[in-house]
Write a protein that holds these residues in place. Structure first.
Motif, mmCIF file in Angstrom:
data_model
loop_
_atom_site.group_PDB
_atom_site.id
_atom_site.type_symbol
_atom_site.label_atom_id
_atom_site.label_comp_id
_atom_site.label_asym_id
_atom_site.label_seq_id
_atom_site.Cartn_x
_atom_site.Cartn_y
_atom_site.Cartn_z
ATOM 1 N N TYR A 74 0.829 -1.206 0.000
ATOM 2 C CA TYR A 74 0.000 0.000 0.000
ATOM 3 C C TYR A 74 0.865 1.259 0.000
ATOM 4 O O TYR A 74 0.569 2.220 -0.726
ATOM 5 C CB TYR A 74 -0.930 0.025 1.213
ATOM 6 N N VAL A 75 1.910 1.251 0.798
ATOM 7 C CA VAL A 75 2.794 2.420 0.879
ATOM 8 C C VAL A 75 3.532 2.606 -0.447
ATOM 9 O O VAL A 75 3.653 3.727 -0.944
ATOM 10 C CB VAL A 75 3.768 2.279 2.069
ATOM 11 N N ARG A 76 3.986 1.503 -1.020
ATOM 12 C CA ARG A 76 4.679 1.590 -2.316
ATOM 13 C C ARG A 76 3.739 2.099 -3.416
ATOM 14 O O ARG A 76 4.121 2.926 -4.252
ATOM 15 C CB ARG A 76 5.241 0.223 -2.685
ATOM 16 N N LEU A 77 2.507 1.624 -3.391
ATOM 17 C CA LEU A 77 1.523 2.084 -4.369
ATOM 18 C C LEU A 77 1.284 3.588 -4.223
ATOM 19 O O LEU A 77 1.212 4.318 -5.219
ATOM 20 C CB LEU A 77 0.212 1.314 -4.204
ATOM 21 N N ALA A 78 1.190 4.065 -2.994
ATOM 22 C CA ALA A 78 0.989 5.495 -2.759
ATOM 23 C C ALA A 78 2.147 6.305 -3.320
ATOM 24 O O ALA A 78 1.949 7.375 -3.913
ATOM 25 C CB ALA A 78 0.825 5.770 -1.271
ATOM 26 N N LYS A 79 3.361 5.795 -3.158
ATOM 27 C CA LYS A 79 4.533 6.487 -3.722
ATOM 28 C C LYS A 79 4.475 6.478 -5.244
ATOM 29 O O LYS A 79 4.670 7.500 -5.891
ATOM 30 C CB LYS A 79 5.818 5.822 -3.235
ATOM 31 N N ASP A 80 4.152 5.321 -5.826
ATOM 32 C CA ASP A 80 4.092 5.203 -7.285
ATOM 33 C C ASP A 80 2.991 6.073 -7.891
ATOM 34 O O ASP A 80 3.138 6.571 -9.010
ATOM 35 C CB ASP A 80 3.889 3.741 -7.695
ATOM 36 N N LEU A 81 1.902 6.273 -7.160
ATOM 37 C CA LEU A 81 0.810 7.131 -7.624
ATOM 38 C C LEU A 81 1.048 8.608 -7.273
ATOM 39 O O LEU A 81 0.205 9.455 -7.529
ATOM 40 C CB LEU A 81 -0.521 6.667 -7.027
ATOM 41 N N GLN A 82 2.186 8.868 -6.669
ATOM 42 C CA GLN A 82 2.626 10.209 -6.284
ATOM 43 C C GLN A 82 1.717 10.861 -5.240
ATOM 44 O O GLN A 82 1.546 12.073 -5.211
ATOM 45 C CB GLN A 82 2.804 11.096 -7.512
ATOM 46 N N PHE A 83 1.137 10.041 -4.364
ATOM 47 C CA PHE A 83 0.385 10.564 -3.227
ATOM 48 C C PHE A 83 1.329 10.826 -2.061
ATOM 49 O O PHE A 83 0.982 11.539 -1.130
ATOM 50 C CB PHE A 83 -0.674 9.564 -2.745
ATOM 51 N N TRP A 92 9.119 5.930 5.882
ATOM 52 C CA TRP A 92 8.093 4.963 6.250
ATOM 53 C C TRP A 92 8.572 3.540 5.953
ATOM 54 O O TRP A 92 8.402 2.622 6.763
ATOM 55 C CB TRP A 92 6.810 5.272 5.500
ATOM 56 N N SER A 93 9.196 3.356 4.809
ATOM 57 C CA SER A 93 9.715 2.037 4.430
ATOM 58 C C SER A 93 10.814 1.582 5.379
ATOM 59 O O SER A 93 10.892 0.399 5.724
ATOM 60 C CB SER A 93 10.259 2.065 3.004
ATOM 61 N N LYS A 94 11.652 2.514 5.792
ATOM 62 C CA LYS A 94 12.721 2.180 6.727
ATOM 63 C C LYS A 94 12.135 1.692 8.053
ATOM 64 O O LYS A 94 12.594 0.692 8.621
ATOM 65 C CB LYS A 94 13.612 3.405 6.967
ATOM 66 N N MET A 95 11.105 2.375 8.518
ATOM 67 C CA MET A 95 10.449 1.971 9.767
ATOM 68 C C MET A 95 9.801 0.588 9.630
ATOM 69 O O MET A 95 9.951 -0.266 10.505
ATOM 70 C CB MET A 95 9.400 3.012 10.170
ATOM 71 N N SER A 96 9.091 0.372 8.534
ATOM 72 C CA SER A 96 8.412 -0.912 8.362
ATOM 73 C C SER A 96 9.407 -2.043 8.094
ATOM 74 O O SER A 96 9.172 -3.180 8.518
ATOM 75 C CB SER A 96 7.342 -0.834 7.270
ATOM 76 N N SER A 97 10.530 -1.740 7.455
ATOM 77 C CA SER A 97 11.558 -2.770 7.234
ATOM 78 C C SER A 97 12.184 -3.202 8.554
ATOM 79 O O SER A 97 12.472 -4.390 8.756
ATOM 80 C CB SER A 97 12.639 -2.256 6.286
ATOM 81 N N GLU A 98 12.380 -2.251 9.448
ATOM 82 C CA GLU A 98 12.913 -2.592 10.769
ATOM 83 C C GLU A 98 11.941 -3.507 11.514
ATOM 84 O O GLU A 98 12.340 -4.487 12.145
ATOM 85 C CB GLU A 98 13.179 -1.327 11.575
ATOM 86 N N ILE A 99 10.656 -3.205 11.410
ATOM 87 C CA ILE A 99 9.636 -4.056 12.025
ATOM 88 C C ILE A 99 9.672 -5.446 11.385
ATOM 89 O O ILE A 99 9.560 -6.464 12.066
ATOM 90 C CB ILE A 99 8.241 -3.413 11.919
ATOM 91 N N GLY A 100 9.872 -5.491 10.076
ATOM 92 C CA GLY A 100 9.968 -6.773 9.369
ATOM 93 C C GLY A 100 11.138 -7.610 9.868
ATOM 94 O O GLY A 100 11.007 -8.832 10.048
#
Length: 118
Positions: A74-83, A92-100
């Motif tokens: 969802y976050v990647r899609l938002a970036k790709d759609l330029q939202f 945001w990705s860095k935070m979620s990757s750490e959680i992963g």
């Protein structure tokens, strides 16, 4: 037990950051992608809390892992759609990757404790 509390705090912090990011989405996305992203964040939080409380943790941790994967898309899609600006996407990705990584470690630990049983 400390690691479970740490992952819970990291998830909570990521949700707070996610809310800041979601404010930048267009109004037309409030009831679509923004709402789905919020729901994915809440389901992730719920899955982590549930896994922390379960006696048999492996399946519950796997649910958290799936929810995190959904959120990533969802976050990647938002970036790709330029939202979402690239810098906020990266944070945001860095935070979620750490959680992963924390979920992966938690899952590995739970498998060792259970002897590989689900």
């Amino acid at each position: 037990m400390g690691n479970e509390l740490k992952i819970l705090q990291k998830t909570y912090d990521m949700i707070q950051y996610g809310y800041i990011c979601l404010r930048q989405y267009p109004k037309s996305e409030r009831h679509t992608l923004a709402a789905e992203t919020k729901l994915a964040m809440f389901k992730l939080l719920e899955a982590i809390i549930t896994a922390n409380k379960h006696y048999y943790k492996i399946k519950a941790i796997q649910v958290a892992d799936v929810q995190l994967n959904i959120l990533h898309y969802y976050v990647r899609l938002a970036k790709d759609l330029q939202f979402l600006p690239v810098k906020k996407y990266e944070n945001w990705s860095k935070m979620s990757s750490e959680i992963g990584r924390m979920i992966g470690g938690w899952l590995k630990s739970a498998r060792q404790i259970s002897g590989g049983r689900p």
